[in-house]
Motif scaffolding. Structure first.
Motif, PDB file in Angstrom:
ATOM      1  N   ARG A  86      14.821   6.286 -26.689  1.00 32.46           N
ATOM      2  CA  ARG A  86      14.570   4.935 -27.225  1.00 32.46           C
ATOM      3  C   ARG A  86      15.452   4.655 -28.439  1.00 32.46           C
ATOM      4  NH1 ARG A  86       9.057   6.593 -26.205  1.00 32.46           N
ATOM      5  NH2 ARG A  86       8.113   5.367 -24.506  1.00 32.46           N
ATOM      6  N   VAL A  89      18.866   3.538 -27.373  1.00 31.54           N
ATOM      7  CA  VAL A  89      18.898   2.412 -26.435  1.00 31.54           C
ATOM      8  C   VAL A  89      18.449   1.110 -27.086  1.00 31.54           C
ATOM      9  CG1 VAL A  89      17.850   1.469 -24.341  1.00 31.54           C
ATOM     10  CG2 VAL A  89      18.607   3.837 -24.381  1.00 31.54           C
ATOM     11  N   LEU A  90      17.351   1.154 -27.838  1.00 31.06           N
ATOM     12  CA  LEU A  90      16.708  -0.050 -28.347  1.00 31.06           C
ATOM     13  C   LEU A  90      17.100  -0.347 -29.791  1.00 31.06           C
ATOM     14  CD1 LEU A  90      13.145   0.666 -26.883  1.00 31.06           C
ATOM     15  CD2 LEU A  90      14.980  -0.709 -25.861  1.00 31.06           C
ATOM     16  N   LEU A 119      12.280   1.298 -19.833  1.00 35.62           N
ATOM     17  CA  LEU A 119      13.642   0.886 -20.156  1.00 35.62           C
ATOM     18  C   LEU A 119      14.297   0.149 -19.003  1.00 35.62           C
ATOM     19  CD1 LEU A 119      14.804   3.997 -22.198  1.00 35.62           C
ATOM     20  CD2 LEU A 119      14.026   1.776 -23.057  1.00 35.62           C
TER      21      LEU A 119
END
Length: 301
Positions: A86, A89-90, A119
């Motif tokens: 995470r 990615v975020l 995701l």
């Protein structure tokens, strides 16, 4: 072990790709992509590793996942766990924030099926594609470019990444929808856990019976008992050598994913649960970084 072993690459159109995470698996995987002719931008939480990778393979490195992902047609990642995934990615500096419409994110982390589905949904809402693609084959498989990749996601996205991922793999297979790749990896780890415990008991039994266990392994590996673990770990187990390979700490992380998923789906995995606790015993002995074949140390007097 060399960072990357030489291999022949199938001809694929050169693409602009990114690779996030340059650990023992990610570094050689990204290296194979570069050697296959792709333009690779790497990101690593420790910048020195990214700089060293560029010095060896060319390409470029970026300070954030977002910058690494800009203009990339495919973004690969191989990090530690759900939270690490995470984190790359975020958010404002995450890869999704930098990816262009239609780009594909391929996650090689061994993570939960839940985070893969999560995701995938976020990516879809942003006009991106997400493929969960955990690997099997360990560090040697990554170095030699012969990993097995189990993918979950949509057929179209998979078709676009299959040949590119072939730079570091010998088999890249779509096994189902979002999360299916992670579930297949859990099946893989269940099999390994049981095999290594059985092999440990067999070797310890043979040694107690004063057999020449290297000779015995040579004999039985030609029959129904043969396995990858026997072929590649049996003799090092006899010698008590464990300072290589897939670490016990990593295996326990993977087995925790298995046990969590089993609680959700109702599967019964009693042997896996027991072997997980055996690995906890190895950790208590100080063997967290030993190879998973170190299960045999529990059986030594």
């Amino acid at each position: 072990m060399a960072s990357v072993a030489s291999k022949s690459y199938e001809s694929t159109p050169p693409l602009k790709v990114a690779f996030l995470g340059l650990g023992v698996m990610g570094l050689p995987m990204a290296g194979h992509l570069a050697l296959a002719g792709h333009s690779v931008t790497v990101y690593n939480r420790t910048p020195a590793k990214a700089e060293a990778w560029v010095a060896e393979f060319g390409g470029s490195h970026a300070k954030t996942p977002r910058v690494a992902a800009q203009d990339a047609q495919i973004v690969f990642a191989c990090v530690g766990n759900d939270d690490d995934l995470r984190s790359v990615v975020l958010g404002d500096d995450g890869a999704f924030a930098g990816m262009k419409q239609g780009a594909i994110f391929v996650d090689h982390t061994t993570a939960s099926a839940n985070v893969a589905r999560e995701l995938y949904d976020v990516a879809k809402g942003l006009g991106l594609h997400f493929v969960d693609a955990p690997v099997s084959g360990g560090q040697a498989g990554a170095v030699n470019g012969v990993l097995t990749v189990m993918c979950g996601g949509e057929q179209g996205a998979f078709d676009s990444i299959r040949d590119v991922a072939g730079a570091f793999a010998r088999a890249v297979t779509l096994v189902g929808g979002p999360g299916a790749g992670q579930l297949a990896k859990m099946v893989n780890q269940i099999c390994i856990a049981g095999l290594v415990q059985g092999l440990s008991e067999a070797i310890a039994f043979g040694q107690s019976a004063d057999l020449d266990m290297k000779l015995v392994l040579d004999v039985i590996s030609k029959g129904a008992a043969q396995s990858w673990q026997m072929e590649n770990r049996g003799k090092t187990m006899v010698d008590g050598k464990f300072d290589f390979g897939f670490a016990v700490d990593w295996m326990r992380k993977d087995l925790s994913l298995v046990l969590d998923e089993a609680r959700r789906n109702g599967a019964r995995v009693p042997v896996t649960a027991v072997v997980d606790q055996f690995y906890a015993d190895v950790q208590k002995q100080g063997g967290g970084r030993w190879d998973t074949s170190s299960l045999i140390t529990r059986l030594k007097a």
